[in-house]
Scaffold this motif. Sequence first.
Motif, mmCIF file in Angstrom:
data_model
loop_
_atom_site.group_PDB
_atom_site.id
_atom_site.type_symbol
_atom_site.label_atom_id
_atom_site.label_comp_id
_atom_site.label_asym_id
_atom_site.label_seq_id
_atom_site.Cartn_x
_atom_site.Cartn_y
_atom_site.Cartn_z
ATOM 1 N N VAL A 39 11.066 6.816 -1.511
ATOM 2 C CA VAL A 39 12.217 6.095 -0.971
ATOM 3 C C VAL A 39 11.907 5.327 0.301
ATOM 4 N N ALA A 40 10.832 5.698 1.016
ATOM 5 C CA ALA A 40 10.600 5.058 2.312
ATOM 6 C C ALA A 40 9.141 5.132 2.709
ATOM 7 N N ALA A 41 8.746 4.196 3.565
ATOM 8 C CA ALA A 41 7.421 4.169 4.162
ATOM 9 C C ALA A 41 7.567 3.792 5.631
ATOM 10 N N VAL A 42 6.721 4.376 6.473
ATOM 11 C CA VAL A 42 6.772 4.133 7.916
ATOM 12 C C VAL A 42 5.403 3.660 8.398
ATOM 13 N N ASP A 43 5.391 2.605 9.193
ATOM 14 C CA ASP A 43 4.163 2.151 9.845
ATOM 15 C C ASP A 43 4.552 1.270 11.014
ATOM 16 N N ILE A 44 3.850 1.412 12.122
ATOM 17 C CA ILE A 44 4.152 0.575 13.292
ATOM 18 C C ILE A 44 3.635 -0.844 13.112
ATOM 19 N N ASP A 45 2.760 -1.061 12.139
ATOM 20 C CA ASP A 45 2.199 -2.382 11.852
ATOM 21 C C ASP A 45 2.996 -2.998 10.711
ATOM 22 N N GLN A 46 3.814 -3.993 11.029
ATOM 23 C CA GLN A 46 4.695 -4.569 10.026
ATOM 24 C C GLN A 46 3.920 -5.231 8.892
ATOM 25 N N ALA A 47 2.805 -5.878 9.212
ATOM 26 C CA ALA A 47 2.026 -6.536 8.167
ATOM 27 C C ALA A 47 1.451 -5.507 7.192
ATOM 28 N N ARG A 48 0.973 -4.399 7.720
ATOM 29 C CA ARG A 48 0.432 -3.352 6.859
ATOM 30 C C ARG A 48 1.544 -2.721 6.018
ATOM 31 N N LEU A 49 2.705 -2.562 6.633
ATOM 32 C CA LEU A 49 3.858 -2.020 5.924
ATOM 33 C C LEU A 49 4.267 -2.937 4.778
ATOM 34 N N ASP A 50 4.277 -4.241 5.037
ATOM 35 C CA ASP A 50 4.634 -5.199 3.991
ATOM 36 C C ASP A 50 3.630 -5.171 2.844
ATOM 37 N N ALA A 51 2.343 -5.039 3.186
ATOM 38 C CA ALA A 51 1.308 -4.994 2.155
ATOM 39 C C ALA A 51 1.462 -3.737 1.297
ATOM 40 N N PHE A 52 1.774 -2.617 1.945
ATOM 41 C CA PHE A 52 1.983 -1.380 1.190
ATOM 42 C C PHE A 52 3.184 -1.519 0.266
ATOM 43 N N HIS A 53 4.240 -2.113 0.773
ATOM 44 C CA HIS A 53 5.454 -2.293 -0.033
ATOM 45 C C HIS A 53 5.144 -3.088 -1.295
ATOM 46 N N ALA A 54 4.365 -4.137 -1.145
ATOM 47 C CA ALA A 54 4.026 -4.962 -2.301
ATOM 48 C C ALA A 54 3.195 -4.173 -3.306
ATOM 49 N N THR A 55 2.248 -3.375 -2.800
ATOM 50 C CA THR A 55 1.405 -2.571 -3.692
ATOM 51 C C THR A 55 2.221 -1.495 -4.400
ATOM 52 N N ALA A 56 3.085 -0.820 -3.644
ATOM 53 C CA ALA A 56 3.849 0.289 -4.215
ATOM 54 C C ALA A 56 4.842 -0.187 -5.258
ATOM 55 N N THR A 57 5.578 -1.219 -4.937
ATOM 56 C CA THR A 57 6.641 -1.659 -5.849
ATOM 57 C C THR A 57 6.088 -2.356 -7.086
ATOM 58 N N ALA A 58 4.795 -2.676 -7.075
ATOM 59 C CA ALA A 58 4.173 -3.254 -8.272
ATOM 60 C C ALA A 58 3.846 -2.174 -9.305
ATOM 61 N N ILE A 59 3.922 -0.905 -8.898
ATOM 62 C CA ILE A 59 3.646 0.204 -9.808
ATOM 63 C C ILE A 59 4.895 0.491 -10.628
ATOM 64 N N ASP A 60 4.720 0.530 -11.929
ATOM 65 C CA ASP A 60 5.850 0.771 -12.828
ATOM 66 C C ASP A 60 6.481 2.125 -12.523
ATOM 67 N N GLY A 61 7.782 2.136 -12.297
ATOM 68 C CA GLY A 61 8.496 3.369 -12.029
ATOM 69 C C GLY A 61 8.810 3.605 -10.568
ATOM 70 N N ILE A 62 8.146 2.863 -9.669
ATOM 71 C CA ILE A 62 8.477 2.958 -8.248
ATOM 72 C C ILE A 62 9.443 1.830 -7.928
ATOM 73 N N GLY A 63 10.619 2.215 -7.549
ATOM 74 C CA GLY A 63 11.654 1.227 -7.272
ATOM 75 C C GLY A 63 11.593 0.730 -5.841
ATOM 76 N N PRO A 64 12.715 0.328 -5.288
ATOM 77 C CA PRO A 64 12.738 -0.163 -3.912
ATOM 78 C C PRO A 64 12.254 0.907 -2.934
ATOM 79 N N VAL A 65 11.375 0.507 -2.040
ATOM 80 C CA VAL A 65 10.865 1.393 -0.992
ATOM 81 C C VAL A 65 11.249 0.780 0.345
#
Length: 385
Positions: A39-65
């Motif tokens: 449901v959530a991810a935390v990182d003080i680096d917004q760019a790294r957080l955005d990159a993780f979001h893109a990677t995670a939500t591309a996985i089938d079955g992982i919805g909005p993070v």
Amino acid sequence: MADQPARTRIRTAVVGTGGIVTGAHLPAIAAHLDELELVAAVDIDQARLDAFHATATAIDGIGPVTGHTDLATMLATERPELVLLGTPPSLHHQQALAALAAGAWVWAEKPLCLTLAEFDDIAAAEGDDTGHGPYAAVVAQHRYGSGTTHARRLLATGELGAPRVAHCQTTWYRDTDYYAVDWRGRWATEGGGPTMGHGIHQTDLLLHLLGDWTEIRALAGRLVHDIESEDVSTALVRFADGTIATVVNSVLSPDQVSRIRIDCDDATVELTHLYGHTNDDWRYTPRPGIDEDRVTQWRTNPDNTPSSHAAQLAGIIDAFRAGTRPPGSGDDARRTIELNAALYKAAFTGRPVHAGEITAGDPYYTAMHGNHPDWAPAPATEEQQ
């Protein structure tokens, strides 16, 4: 019979979105999407957080993070039930306490914390063993995999005879660029050198296989790298059953290997790998005269599960559902931190250290360097302050 309602998935969050979370924790979560909802991810680096979001939500079955740059805000708004910590080691203590206070279970990358004092803080913040948590566990993925399960059973039941001599080896290579990362090689941020940051996995596995230790003697050196902590350590360890083991931790070894070897009365069991193992990495060598049928049983494992974060996470999920203490937590996890603290104390003082010796008031309880003048960091100057 009426259909049973679907079980609610466990609300899960990750803290830190760097390589270990993206490369190990995220695939582990993806392997258990029937049980976990990221449901959530935390990182003080917004760019790294955005990159993780893109990677995670591309996985089938992982919805909005939902992304957050502040842990407290995430805990208050997302109300996770399980928090995975993949941040630098110095942050684990306070982040684990915050998550436990919010009612979430914690699964943290190694080391769970930097000292015995910090471990005891975390343990005091857990739920008691008569309730349903929350609890804090450490990643110890080498315990999980069918090869370890099989070997541990054979050792525990005496099928291999009594263990007598053991060897635990983590000889890896790290160059100067590795230590250019500012938190590495520093007591306050990494907790130590290869003893804490690298060899802790193999040491934990040795303890998992052989049980309680009673005495340790050790040496440590800062031979190549210009860092606060050691870059090599060696130890002799006596176990409660009398087994004597050597432990070697190094970041100076071009031929990299991770190895556990245990010589028992009837056979030698050996694991040789680097960062993870399968059944094929385990070897059983019988002494002369052992019946071939017995040897075949040692070498036959009906399961073939590799060691992995996903394998351990399955145990965390089972414990959460049952409301019981998870694997890799409590006294079992503390034993590994205590051995490392004792290794440093033995190396820096030049005398043997016994299990249970390091308690509140001992300088090695609150710092792995024990304030030893040759190893503790120099006080900051006025200019540095």
